[in-house]
Design a protein around this motif. Structure first.
Motif, short mmCIF file in Angstrom:
data_model
loop_
_atom_site.label_atom_id
_atom_site.label_comp_id
_atom_site.label_asym_id
_atom_site.label_seq_id
_atom_site.Cartn_x
_atom_site.Cartn_y
_atom_site.Cartn_z
N ALA A 169 25.42 32.36 30.09
CA ALA A 169 25.38 32.59 28.92
C ALA A 169 25.14 31.28 27.95
O ALA A 169 24.50 31.60 26.94
N HIS A 170 25.28 30.23 28.56
CA HIS A 170 24.93 28.96 27.98
C HIS A 170 23.68 28.15 28.38
O HIS A 170 23.26 27.52 27.83
N TRP A 171 22.94 28.97 29.43
CA TRP A 171 21.93 28.48 29.85
C TRP A 171 20.89 29.75 30.71
O TRP A 171 21.07 30.07 31.61
N PRO A 172 20.10 30.45 29.67
CA PRO A 172 19.63 31.95 30.15
C PRO A 172 18.60 31.57 31.40
O PRO A 172 18.30 32.56 32.01
N ALA A 173 18.10 30.52 31.77
CA ALA A 173 17.31 30.38 32.93
C ALA A 173 18.18 30.79 34.11
O ALA A 173 17.45 30.68 35.30
N VAL A 174 19.25 30.57 34.06
CA VAL A 174 20.29 30.61 35.31
C VAL A 174 20.16 32.17 35.75
O VAL A 174 20.31 33.11 35.09
N ARG A 175 19.74 32.54 37.09
CA ARG A 175 19.76 33.81 37.55
C ARG A 175 20.12 33.81 38.84
O ARG A 175 20.04 32.98 39.75
N HIS A 176 20.86 34.82 39.25
CA HIS A 176 21.47 34.79 40.60
C HIS A 176 21.36 36.26 41.24
O HIS A 176 21.07 37.46 40.59
N GLU A 180 31.11 25.32 29.39
CA GLU A 180 30.15 24.95 28.24
C GLU A 180 29.40 23.68 28.41
O GLU A 180 28.31 23.35 28.18
N ARG A 181 30.71 22.77 28.55
CA ARG A 181 30.35 21.49 28.68
C ARG A 181 29.43 21.12 29.96
O ARG A 181 28.50 20.39 29.80
N THR A 182 29.64 21.78 30.87
CA THR A 182 28.94 21.58 32.11
C THR A 182 27.56 21.89 31.84
O THR A 182 26.35 21.38 32.36
N ARG A 223 25.70 22.42 29.21
CA ARG A 223 25.20 21.75 28.27
C ARG A 223 24.54 20.28 28.81
O ARG A 223 23.43 19.94 28.62
N TRP A 224 25.41 19.80 29.67
CA TRP A 224 25.03 18.59 30.46
C TRP A 224 23.63 18.73 31.22
O TRP A 224 22.77 17.79 31.22
N TYR A 225 23.70 19.63 31.98
CA TYR A 225 22.52 20.15 33.00
C TYR A 225 21.36 20.49 32.04
O TYR A 225 20.31 19.90 32.40
N ARG A 226 21.65 21.22 31.14
CA ARG A 226 20.55 21.72 30.33
C ARG A 226 19.81 20.46 29.50
O ARG A 226 18.42 20.20 29.42
N THR A 227 20.91 19.71 28.84
CA THR A 227 20.32 18.54 28.21
C THR A 227 19.37 17.46 29.12
O THR A 227 18.51 16.79 28.77
N HIS A 228 20.14 17.34 30.34
CA HIS A 228 19.40 16.58 31.35
C HIS A 228 17.95 17.06 31.64
O HIS A 228 17.19 16.28 31.83
N HIS A 229 17.90 18.10 31.92
CA HIS A 229 16.65 18.86 32.27
C HIS A 229 15.73 18.62 31.37
O HIS A 229 14.48 18.47 31.48
N GLU A 230 16.38 19.05 30.17
CA GLU A 230 15.18 19.38 28.86
C GLU A 230 14.81 17.97 27.92
O GLU A 230 13.69 17.83 27.63
N ARG A 231 15.57 17.25 28.16
CA ARG A 231 15.57 15.89 27.49
C ARG A 231 15.85 14.78 27.92
O ARG A 231 15.58 13.42 27.58
N ALA A 232 16.02 14.83 29.46
CA ALA A 232 16.18 13.49 30.27
C ALA A 232 17.30 12.46 29.69
O ALA A 232 17.16 11.39 29.96
#
Length: 367
Positions: free
Chosen positions: A284-291, A329-331, A333-342
């Motif tokens: 829900a916080h990172w729609p790119a996640v699929r399983h 949510e914090r987890t 956001r951490w990964y999404r920010t690292h991936h999208e903004r380094a």
């Protein structure tokens, strides 16, 4: 030495010499960050990080380190004596269940004899006054019941990893009774064990762990195959048990006898979630996640695991800070920010966690 987060834990760690084993790992790197932010003199003993990227390298903390194997007794002793720590946090381990099936001998050697080597080094190092040995909630004889396990419940372990950590609990108890409070040591050394539930948070890229597997798939545009979506675990953000470890270190320095026991650190009931529920919230916080559900045969994994943390709450005054939705949510956001903004959000997460603990009135967070 300046401290960005002064006054925490009664200012116990400011300018104090602290050794972390496993500082290159996920949980150890977060602990190193926290201690550095409190102004501690941090040293580390571990193997080099085995993933790329890894949290320790991204943090790039300045600390004295020995990149050695816990199974090398002479090297461990030499490093501990060189660092002369006052407090030791033992997080170094072979920490993966599935890897323990592939290499049971290495798992037992690292998690049991590696601990023995460390405790022998502690015995030979007069500066050490407190040791916190991080084991796992999987050290219990798990009967797949909804009753939360207490520290007095029987130890066990179906898989080699879990069994090795139950052994580490017994080794700790033996050294505590036989050597570390013995008059021949010159001064008592407080040794506590900490049994934490499943931890998540930014910076973990280990193989065959739920969140790292989801992240890798999301980054590559793939679908994650999930083995046991109904399995229930006590999920918590990595900073939750670390606050417990730091409380234990503080208590052991003040009184090496009373706190020298086993302690559970886990979430309240609403944090005992199924794998499927964690995935749904994360996505829900990172729609790119699929399983998808992987129905092929897999090694045994417990269907249920619950902890009772009443002892830590009542005797230490420890309580969780972030609820399940905040943790996930914090987890994400951490990964999404690292991936999208380094960019890494570790410093922000630590600061916000401490501020939230202060709002909750937790004693360790109130300067």
């Amino acid at each position: 030495m300046n401290a960005a987060l002064p006054g925490l834990f009664g200012n116990t760690y400011h300018q104090r010499r602290v050794l972390i084993t496993g500082h290159t790992g996920f949980k150890g790197s977060w602990l190193a960050l926290w201690l550095k932010q409190m102004g501690a003199q941090v040293s580390g003993l571990a193997l080099p990080a085995d993933t790329t990227p890894n949290h320790a390298s991204l943090l790039n903390l300045s600390l004295d380190e020995a990149l050695i194997d816990l199974r090398d007794a002479s090297a461990v002793r030499e490093a501990v004596q060189r660092f002369e720590p006052e407090v030791v946090f033992h997080l170094g381990a072979q920490a993966l269940v599935r890897r323990s099936y592939i290499d049971p001998v290495g798992t037992f050697n690292t998690n049991v004899m590696g601990l023995v080597n460390l405790l022998e080094a502690v015995r030979a190092t007069p500066s050490v006054r407190a040791v916190v040995n991080a084991t796992t909630d999987k050290c219990y004889d798990n009967r797949n019941t909804t009753t939360g396990y207490r520290e007095t419940d029987p130890l066990g372990g179906h898989d080699p990893y879990s069994a090795s950590k139950a052994c580490a609990e017994i080794v700790s108890s033996s050294y505590r009774a036989s050597f570390l409070v013995h008059p021949a040591h010159g001064h008592p050394v407080g040794l506590a064990t900490a049994r934490a539930g499943n931890v998540i948070g930014g910076g973990d890229w280990a193989q065959n762990r739920l969140i790292p597997d989801l992240v890798r798939a999301a980054v590559s545009g793939c679908v994650t195959e999930i083995r046991h979506p109904q399995a229930t675990r006590p999920w918590q953000h990595v900073l939750e048990p670390l606050s417990g470890y730091l409380m234990l270190g503080e208590r052991l320095l003040k009184d090496p006898h009373t706190a020298a026991q086993a302690w559970n650190f886990g979430p309240p009931a609403q944090g005992h979630l199924s794998v499927g529920a964690v995935i749904a919230d994360f996505a829900a916080h990172w729609p790119a996640v699929r399983h998808t559900h992987d129905t092929s045969p897999h090694p045994h994994e417990a269907a249920l695991l619950h902890l009772n943390c009443g002892k830590a709450e009542q005797q230490l005054g420890w309580r969780p800070v972030w609820q399940a939705d905040t943790m996930i949510e914090r987890t994400a956001r951490w990964y999404r920010t690292h991936h999208e903004r380094a960019t890494i959000l570790s410093y922000d997460d630590l600061r916000d966690y401490v501020h939230a603990a202060r709002k909750h009135g937790l004693s360790w967070a109130c300067a």
